[in-house]
Design a protein around this motif. Sequence first.
Motif, PDB file in Angstrom:
ATOM      1  N   ARG A  90       2.041  -7.026  -9.048  1.00  0.00           N
ATOM      2  CA  ARG A  90       2.049  -7.192  -7.592  1.00  0.00           C
ATOM      3  C   ARG A  90       3.486  -7.340  -7.101  1.00  0.00           C
ATOM      4  O   ARG A  90       4.343  -7.849  -7.812  1.00  0.00           O
ATOM      5  CB  ARG A  90       1.273  -8.439  -7.183  1.00  0.00           C
ATOM      6  CG  ARG A  90      -0.214  -8.318  -7.336  1.00  0.00           C
ATOM      7  CD  ARG A  90      -0.928  -9.491  -6.736  1.00  0.00           C
ATOM      8  NE  ARG A  90      -0.923 -10.618  -7.678  1.00  0.00           N
ATOM      9  CZ  ARG A  90      -1.667 -11.687  -7.544  1.00  0.00           C
ATOM     10  NH1 ARG A  90      -2.472 -11.808  -6.509  1.00  0.00           N
ATOM     11  NH2 ARG A  90      -1.617 -12.667  -8.427  1.00  0.00           N
ATOM     12  N   SER A  91       3.693  -6.915  -5.849  1.00  0.00           N
ATOM     13  CA  SER A  91       4.985  -7.124  -5.200  1.00  0.00           C
ATOM     14  C   SER A  91       4.744  -7.261  -3.701  1.00  0.00           C
ATOM     15  O   SER A  91       3.729  -6.789  -3.174  1.00  0.00           O
ATOM     16  CB  SER A  91       5.941  -5.969  -5.493  1.00  0.00           C
ATOM     17  OG  SER A  91       5.404  -4.738  -5.043  1.00  0.00           O
ATOM     18  N   VAL A  92       5.684  -7.907  -3.032  1.00  0.00           N
ATOM     19  CA  VAL A  92       5.568  -8.109  -1.596  1.00  0.00           C
ATOM     20  C   VAL A  92       6.072  -6.854  -0.888  1.00  0.00           C
ATOM     21  O   VAL A  92       7.073  -6.253  -1.277  1.00  0.00           O
ATOM     22  CB  VAL A  92       6.390  -9.350  -1.160  1.00  0.00           C
ATOM     23  CG1 VAL A  92       6.397  -9.495   0.347  1.00  0.00           C
ATOM     24  CG2 VAL A  92       5.838 -10.595  -1.824  1.00  0.00           C
ATOM     25  N   CYS A  93       5.381  -6.474   0.159  1.00  0.00           N
ATOM     26  CA  CYS A  93       5.748  -5.316   0.965  1.00  0.00           C
ATOM     27  C   CYS A  93       7.026  -5.640   1.751  1.00  0.00           C
ATOM     28  O   CYS A  93       7.058  -6.618   2.490  1.00  0.00           O
ATOM     29  CB  CYS A  93       4.595  -4.976   1.908  1.00  0.00           C
ATOM     30  SG  CYS A  93       4.924  -3.576   2.989  1.00  0.00           S
ATOM     31  N   ALA A  94       8.066  -4.837   1.572  1.00  0.00           N
ATOM     32  CA  ALA A  94       9.346  -5.095   2.232  1.00  0.00           C
ATOM     33  C   ALA A  94       9.243  -4.974   3.755  1.00  0.00           C
ATOM     34  O   ALA A  94       9.887  -5.728   4.488  1.00  0.00           O
ATOM     35  CB  ALA A  94      10.410  -4.140   1.696  1.00  0.00           C
ATOM     36  N   GLU A  95       8.437  -4.041   4.243  1.00  0.00           N
ATOM     37  CA  GLU A  95       8.306  -3.823   5.687  1.00  0.00           C
ATOM     38  C   GLU A  95       7.479  -4.903   6.373  1.00  0.00           C
ATOM     39  O   GLU A  95       7.663  -5.191   7.539  1.00  0.00           O
ATOM     40  CB  GLU A  95       7.671  -2.456   5.989  1.00  0.00           C
ATOM     41  CG  GLU A  95       8.393  -1.261   5.422  1.00  0.00           C
ATOM     42  CD  GLU A  95       8.033  -1.005   3.958  1.00  0.00           C
ATOM     43  OE1 GLU A  95       6.869  -1.187   3.555  1.00  0.00           O
ATOM     44  OE2 GLU A  95       8.956  -0.628   3.214  1.00  0.00           O
ATOM     45  N   ASP A  96       6.515  -5.432   5.644  1.00  0.00           N
ATOM     46  CA  ASP A  96       5.600  -6.435   6.200  1.00  0.00           C
ATOM     47  C   ASP A  96       5.417  -7.508   5.137  1.00  0.00           C
ATOM     48  O   ASP A  96       4.595  -7.358   4.241  1.00  0.00           O
ATOM     49  CB  ASP A  96       4.263  -5.774   6.559  1.00  0.00           C
ATOM     50  CG  ASP A  96       3.220  -6.760   7.036  1.00  0.00           C
ATOM     51  OD1 ASP A  96       3.532  -7.957   7.193  1.00  0.00           O
ATOM     52  OD2 ASP A  96       2.064  -6.333   7.240  1.00  0.00           O
ATOM     53  N   ARG A  97       6.157  -8.582   5.227  1.00  0.00           N
ATOM     54  CA  ARG A  97       6.177  -9.602   4.175  1.00  0.00           C
ATOM     55  C   ARG A  97       4.799 -10.221   3.925  1.00  0.00           C
ATOM     56  O   ARG A  97       4.593 -10.886   2.926  1.00  0.00           O
ATOM     57  CB  ARG A  97       7.191 -10.701   4.518  1.00  0.00           C
ATOM     58  CG  ARG A  97       8.559 -10.173   4.807  1.00  0.00           C
ATOM     59  CD  ARG A  97       9.584 -10.181   3.734  1.00  0.00           C
ATOM     60  NE  ARG A  97       9.592 -11.253   2.796  1.00  0.00           N
ATOM     61  CZ  ARG A  97       9.914 -11.076   1.520  1.00  0.00           C
ATOM     62  NH1 ARG A  97      10.190  -9.892   1.071  1.00  0.00           N
ATOM     63  NH2 ARG A  97       9.947 -12.092   0.706  1.00  0.00           N
ATOM     64  N   ARG A  98       3.845  -9.998   4.826  1.00  0.00           N
ATOM     65  CA  ARG A  98       2.486 -10.505   4.593  1.00  0.00           C
ATOM     66  C   ARG A  98       1.707  -9.586   3.670  1.00  0.00           C
ATOM     67  O   ARG A  98       0.733  -9.986   3.062  1.00  0.00           O
ATOM     68  CB  ARG A  98       1.725 -10.651   5.913  1.00  0.00           C
ATOM     69  CG  ARG A  98       2.334 -11.696   6.841  1.00  0.00           C
ATOM     70  CD  ARG A  98       1.690 -11.630   8.195  1.00  0.00           C
ATOM     71  NE  ARG A  98       2.019 -10.320   8.785  1.00  0.00           N
ATOM     72  CZ  ARG A  98       1.407  -9.778   9.818  1.00  0.00           C
ATOM     73  NH1 ARG A  98       0.434 -10.406  10.408  1.00  0.00           N
ATOM     74  NH2 ARG A  98       1.771  -8.607  10.286  1.00  0.00           N
ATOM     75  N   GLY A  99       2.131  -8.322   3.579  1.00  0.00           N
ATOM     76  CA  GLY A  99       1.426  -7.344   2.766  1.00  0.00           C
ATOM     77  C   GLY A  99       1.796  -7.464   1.297  1.00  0.00           C
ATOM     78  O   GLY A  99       2.912  -7.864   0.949  1.00  0.00           O
ATOM     79  N   VAL A 100       0.863  -7.119   0.447  1.00  0.00           N
ATOM     80  CA  VAL A 100       1.085  -7.163  -1.000  1.00  0.00           C
ATOM     81  C   VAL A 100       0.743  -5.791  -1.582  1.00  0.00           C
ATOM     82  O   VAL A 100      -0.306  -5.227  -1.289  1.00  0.00           O
ATOM     83  CB  VAL A 100       0.213  -8.258  -1.670  1.00  0.00           C
ATOM     84  CG1 VAL A 100       0.378  -8.238  -3.180  1.00  0.00           C
ATOM     85  CG2 VAL A 100       0.550  -9.627  -1.101  1.00  0.00           C
ATOM     86  N   TRP A 101       1.665  -5.290  -2.390  1.00  0.00           N
ATOM     87  CA  TRP A 101       1.444  -4.047  -3.121  1.00  0.00           C
ATOM     88  C   TRP A 101       0.921  -4.388  -4.502  1.00  0.00           C
ATOM     89  O   TRP A 101       1.288  -5.412  -5.076  1.00  0.00           O
ATOM     90  CB  TRP A 101       2.751  -3.278  -3.290  1.00  0.00           C
ATOM     91  CG  TRP A 101       3.330  -2.719  -2.042  1.00  0.00           C
ATOM     92  CD1 TRP A 101       4.370  -3.228  -1.324  1.00  0.00           C
ATOM     93  CD2 TRP A 101       2.919  -1.549  -1.350  1.00  0.00           C
ATOM     94  NE1 TRP A 101       4.625  -2.439  -0.237  1.00  0.00           N
ATOM     95  CE2 TRP A 101       3.747  -1.397  -0.224  1.00  0.00           C
ATOM     96  CE3 TRP A 101       1.923  -0.598  -1.574  1.00  0.00           C
ATOM     97  CZ2 TRP A 101       3.614  -0.337   0.666  1.00  0.00           C
ATOM     98  CZ3 TRP A 101       1.789   0.450  -0.682  1.00  0.00           C
ATOM     99  CH2 TRP A 101       2.633   0.574   0.429  1.00  0.00           C
ATOM    100  N   VAL A 102       0.098  -3.527  -5.048  1.00  0.00           N
ATOM    101  CA  VAL A 102      -0.370  -3.683  -6.423  1.00  0.00           C
ATOM    102  C   VAL A 102      -0.295  -2.307  -7.081  1.00  0.00           C
ATOM    103  O   VAL A 102      -0.532  -1.284  -6.432  1.00  0.00           O
ATOM    104  CB  VAL A 102      -1.797  -4.294  -6.481  1.00  0.00           C
ATOM    105  CG1 VAL A 102      -2.821  -3.386  -5.850  1.00  0.00           C
ATOM    106  CG2 VAL A 102      -2.188  -4.641  -7.894  1.00  0.00           C
ATOM    107  N   ALA A 103       0.100  -2.302  -8.339  1.00  0.00           N
ATOM    108  CA  ALA A 103       0.242  -1.044  -9.078  1.00  0.00           C
ATOM    109  C   ALA A 103      -0.211  -1.248 -10.514  1.00  0.00           C
ATOM    110  O   ALA A 103      -0.084  -2.345 -11.068  1.00  0.00           O
ATOM    111  CB  ALA A 103       1.706  -0.592  -9.057  1.00  0.00           C
ATOM    112  N   LEU A 104      -0.711  -0.186 -11.100  1.00  0.00           N
ATOM    113  CA  LEU A 104      -1.055  -0.217 -12.511  1.00  0.00           C
ATOM    114  C   LEU A 104       0.222  -0.267 -13.343  1.00  0.00           C
ATOM    115  O   LEU A 104       1.204   0.389 -13.014  1.00  0.00           O
ATOM    116  CB  LEU A 104      -1.825   1.048 -12.908  1.00  0.00           C
ATOM    117  CG  LEU A 104      -3.261   1.182 -12.448  1.00  0.00           C
ATOM    118  CD1 LEU A 104      -3.793   2.563 -12.819  1.00  0.00           C
ATOM    119  CD2 LEU A 104      -4.135   0.108 -13.054  1.00  0.00           C
TER     120      LEU A 104
END
Length: 132
Positions: A90-104
């Motif tokens: 997981r990582s925090v979305c740089a554009e929207d700090r509330r958003g969370v990215w997830v990747a395999l």
Amino acid sequence: MAVKTADARLEERWRDILSVHARTMCEIDRVLHPHGLGASDFEVLDLLAAESLAHGDQCRVQNLVGRVHLSQSALSRLIGRLEKEGLVERSVCAEDRRGVWVALTRKGRDLHAEVLPLQRAVLERTLAERAG
């Protein structure tokens, strides 16, 4: 015998759908258990694999909500467990700090590829039974 009402037919179809879903999920759980996964775990990995192909290597967690049969909090806990097992990151979305990215991760992508044929075979069997 009395003719079934439209409501009774609708209810019967709904219960049939639920039954097929329950049997399918239980069977997926059974075949994936030796690999340390359950049906919901696989569903998230599968969606991430599909999203990765369509949108790069990562997906916003919010895009998974509603596509899996879990509440947002249950999905978050599941992703946390998959992250702890090294299958996703997981990582925090740089554009929207509330958003969370997830990747395999590579480990998650490899495990997904390994168990994908098992899950698809279950779908083929259970859905073929339904059609037949």
